[in-house]
Scaffold this motif. Sequence first.
Motif, short mmCIF file in Angstrom:
data_model
loop_
_atom_site.label_atom_id
_atom_site.label_comp_id
_atom_site.label_asym_id
_atom_site.label_seq_id
_atom_site.Cartn_x
_atom_site.Cartn_y
_atom_site.Cartn_z
N MET A 157 0.83 -1.19 0.00
CA MET A 157 0.00 0.00 0.00
C MET A 157 0.87 1.25 0.00
N GLN A 158 1.96 1.21 0.74
CA GLN A 158 2.81 2.38 0.82
C GLN A 158 3.56 2.63 -0.49
N THR A 159 3.97 1.56 -1.14
CA THR A 159 4.83 1.74 -2.31
C THR A 159 4.06 1.73 -3.61
N GLY A 160 2.89 1.11 -3.63
CA GLY A 160 2.20 0.97 -4.90
C GLY A 160 0.82 1.57 -4.96
N ALA A 161 0.24 1.92 -3.79
CA ALA A 161 -1.14 2.40 -3.80
C ALA A 161 -1.23 3.90 -3.85
N GLY A 162 -0.10 4.60 -3.93
CA GLY A 162 -0.16 6.05 -4.02
C GLY A 162 -0.20 6.69 -2.66
N SER A 163 -0.32 8.01 -2.66
CA SER A 163 -0.32 8.78 -1.43
C SER A 163 -1.52 8.45 -0.57
N ALA A 164 -1.32 8.56 0.75
CA ALA A 164 -2.44 8.37 1.67
C ALA A 164 -3.47 9.46 1.52
N GLN A 165 -3.12 10.55 0.88
CA GLN A 165 -4.06 11.63 0.67
C GLN A 165 -4.38 11.77 -0.83
N ALA A 166 -4.54 10.64 -1.48
CA ALA A 166 -4.82 10.66 -2.91
C ALA A 166 -6.07 11.48 -3.19
N ALA A 167 -6.11 12.08 -4.38
CA ALA A 167 -7.24 12.92 -4.75
C ALA A 167 -8.52 12.10 -4.76
N PRO A 168 -9.64 12.69 -4.32
CA PRO A 168 -10.91 11.97 -4.33
C PRO A 168 -11.39 11.75 -5.75
N PRO A 169 -12.30 10.81 -5.93
CA PRO A 169 -12.85 10.61 -7.27
C PRO A 169 -13.59 11.85 -7.74
N PRO A 170 -13.57 12.13 -9.04
CA PRO A 170 -14.27 13.32 -9.52
C PRO A 170 -15.76 13.20 -9.28
N GLY A 171 -16.40 14.35 -9.06
CA GLY A 171 -17.83 14.34 -8.81
C GLY A 171 -18.41 15.70 -9.10
N THR A 172 -19.70 15.80 -8.91
CA THR A 172 -20.38 17.05 -9.21
C THR A 172 -20.69 17.84 -7.95
N GLY A 173 -20.24 17.36 -6.82
CA GLY A 173 -20.58 18.01 -5.56
C GLY A 173 -19.74 19.23 -5.29
N TYR A 174 -19.94 19.79 -4.09
CA TYR A 174 -19.16 20.92 -3.58
C TYR A 174 -19.42 22.19 -4.38
N ARG A 175 -20.63 22.29 -4.92
CA ARG A 175 -21.03 23.55 -5.53
C ARG A 175 -21.43 24.52 -4.41
N LYS A 176 -21.89 25.68 -4.80
CA LYS A 176 -22.32 26.67 -3.82
C LYS A 176 -23.39 26.08 -2.92
N SER A 177 -23.29 26.33 -1.64
CA SER A 177 -24.19 25.71 -0.68
C SER A 177 -25.62 26.15 -0.88
N ASN A 178 -26.55 25.23 -0.65
CA ASN A 178 -27.97 25.57 -0.62
C ASN A 178 -28.38 26.18 0.70
N LEU A 179 -27.47 26.23 1.65
CA LEU A 179 -27.74 26.84 2.95
C LEU A 179 -26.71 27.94 3.22
N PRO A 180 -26.78 29.03 2.50
CA PRO A 180 -25.83 30.11 2.76
C PRO A 180 -26.07 30.74 4.12
N PHE A 181 -24.99 31.00 4.86
CA PHE A 181 -25.14 31.63 6.16
C PHE A 181 -23.80 32.23 6.57
N ASP A 182 -23.89 33.21 7.43
CA ASP A 182 -22.71 33.76 8.08
C ASP A 182 -22.55 33.05 9.40
N ALA A 183 -21.36 32.53 9.64
CA ALA A 183 -21.13 31.77 10.87
C ALA A 183 -21.47 32.60 12.09
#
Length: 686
Positions: free
Chosen positions: A73-99
Motif C-alpha cells: 500500500m505504501q509503495t504501490g497504492a499512491g499517497s495516503a491523501q490521494a485525490a478523491p474521485p471526480p464528482g459534481t458536488g461541492y457547488r455553492k451551498s444551498n444553505l448560505p449563512f454567516d457563521a
Amino acid sequence: MTETPRRLLPMLGSTRGKRSAVTCALKCDNACSDAVCNTSTNTYFRDIVSSEFSRRSALGAGAAGALTLLVGMQTGAGSAQAAPPPGTGYRKSNLPFDAIAPVDASVDAMTVPQGYGWKPVIRWGDPLFANSPAFDAESQTAAAQALQFGYNCDYTDVLEIEGSKGRRAVLFANHEYTNETIMVPPTLPAADVRGIGKAAHGLSVVELERRNRNKPWSYVQGAPLNRRYLTTTPYEVTGPAAGSDLLKTKDDPAGRTILGTLGNCAGGTTPWGTILSGEENFNGYFVATGTSDGDRRYGLTNRPTARGWEIDEARWDTRNAGYENEKHRFGYIVEVDPFDPTSTPKKHTALGRFKHEGANVTVASDGRVVAYMGDDERFDYLYKFVSTNTVQPGTSAAARKANMTLLSEGSLYVARFQGDSVAEIDGSGRLPSDGAFDGVGEWLPLLVDNRSVVAGMTAEEVAVFTRLAADRMGATKMDRCEDVQPNPLTGRVYVACTNNTNRGVGSNAIADEANPRTLNRDGHVVELSEAGGNASGTRFTWNLLLVCGDPARSPATYFGGYPKDKVSPISCPDNVAFDSQGNLWISTDGQPGTVGYSDGLFKVGLEGAERGRVQQFLAVPRDAETCGPIIHDQEGTVFVAVQHPGEDGSWANQHSSFPDYVPSGSAPGKGQAALPRPSVVQVYRA
C-alpha cells in the motif's frame, strides 16, 4: 437498595474535561472516572515493525502477508491523501449563512444564523396516539409516558412518505437516557419515578405533515405510523449469537427474543429505508458480579445502578439466578421498519456487541452492503461489517423486508492504523514535517461469513464478546470513535473521535499518528479512503481532517490546511452528516467543559480552498448537547435533537426553559415552561 435515583445524584464526582457530573453518571455510568476498560497489550504497528519475530508472534500465521499488504500500500497504492474521485458536488451551498459567534455556555437560548428561524417539531412528553394524555409536568405517570414522546433523542431522521408530494413524512428518534432529577416532581414515590424514567427510554416513530415544501413540519397525533418502542417491546435476535447459550435467560430459554433496547445513541438510515440505532452505554443499567473478563471489558460492576430498575425487575440484576445472561442481550445494532408499525425490530449480533455509537450503511460496488461503526469508549476500536449477500434495490415494503436480512450474515472487521511519520509523534499534536497526519491501514477480520477467525473463540463468542476478540487481533486503540459515516458523493469515510483525556496517562496507550495528542480534550476527525474505492475491501488510507480545539487558545490544532484564524472553534466532535453538496456537518458534545462555549452544529468544507473551513451554524441552550443532525439543504432546513437542556438543574432550580421560551422580544431564559423539554428542532430559512 431503597434510595431514589434523585438521591444518588448528589454523590456524583467530577469529570475530566467534557460533560457535567450529572451527564456522566446518567448517560455513561461515569465511564471516564472508572478504570480504563481496555487493558489489553495489543501491539501497535510502531512496535510491530521492529522485528520479523514480533510481527509473526503478534499476528500469527497471517503476519507476513499482512506486512506485505501494508508495504504494498505504501509503495504501490499512491499517497495516503490521494485525490478523491471526480464528482459534481461541492457547488455553492444551498444553505448560505454567516457563521455565528461562539455562544457562552451559560446562555439559555437556541442561537441560529441571521436569516433563519427555529421551532420544535416535537418535545418530550408530547402525546403520540389518539388516547394519549396531554403532557402534565405535575401529574406524570409511567402509563402516560408510554403513550408520549420519549426523553433525550440522539439519532433522528425524517423520511418522506412516497406519494405524498413532500407533504408527509415519518420522523424516527431514539431516546438515549433520562434525568429524573429535573423531569419529575420530587413528591412522587420512588417506584413511580423509576417507571416514568423507564417508559421514557426506547424509540419513537412519528408522522409529520406540512402544507408544502416551503413550510415547517408539524407532528400528527394519532397518525397510523406513530409507534413507541419500550423496554417491553420484543426484538428478534439475528446472526451468529441467535439461540446461543450466551443469550438464554429464564424468560427467554430459546435465546432469540429480547425485550427492549437501551442507551440508544447515534444510528443510520439504510438504502432500503429502515433505521439502525446503536445500543451504547447499556452497562449502566445492570448490576453484575463485575469479576469476569467480559464484565470488566464492558464496564459492568456490582454497584447499584443510578436508576434502580433492579429493585422492581429481577433481570436488571444479573446476579439473580436465570438472568446471568441478560447483560449479554444489549450492546447491539437494532433495525426497525418505520413504515410498518406491526413489524418486529431486530438486534443484529453479526455486527458485534460493544458500545455502539451507531451504524451507517453504504452499498459496495459488488452490491454487498457495508456498515461502519464506532465503539464509544476510551481506547476502543473502529469496526466495519460487510454483508454476505447483495442488496435488493428500492425502498418498497418487499425490498425492506428482504434487505432486513442483510445484516444477519457477513464479515466483521476491526481497524488497525499505521502512520507514516511515527518518529515525529510526541503527543504534542504538532503537525509532522510532511504536512499531514496520515498513513495506511488494514481491516482485520473477526468473523467471515458468520464464522470466527479469532483463535480460541467461537462465532457466538465473537459476536457477544467482540471487544475481547478485537483485543486479540491487535486493533488500534482510538480516542472514542463515535459517529462514522461515508460521504455519499465521494465514498470517503469520516470518523468523529470525541476526545480521550487518558491518552498517554500512566500505563495507558501513548499518542500515535491516528491519535496524536496526549490528554486529548478536544478530539479529532479521521478521513478514511478505502483502497481502490472498494468499500468491501480490507485496505485503506487515512488522514486527519481536523485536530479540534480553539486555535486562539491551543496551538495543537489543525483544520485541513485552512487558516486557523478564519475558522470557528470546535471541540468534541460527536455526530456527523452530509448535505447534498457533500459538505460535512458536525455536532458537538462537550464544548462547555473544554472551550467554554455551548455545543453546536458546524459545517466543514472538504474540497479545494474550502477544505477544513469550519463554520458554526447553530448553538444549543445551556447544559445541552447537539445530536442527530439532518441536513435537508435543498429545502433550506436543518434538524437537530437538543439533548439534556438544563442538565445540571433540579426540579426547584431549573437551568433551562427550552423550548417553550416567551415569544420574541423577551430575554432568553425567561420562559413560560417550568422545566426543560428535550426536543427535535427544525431550523429553516426565514
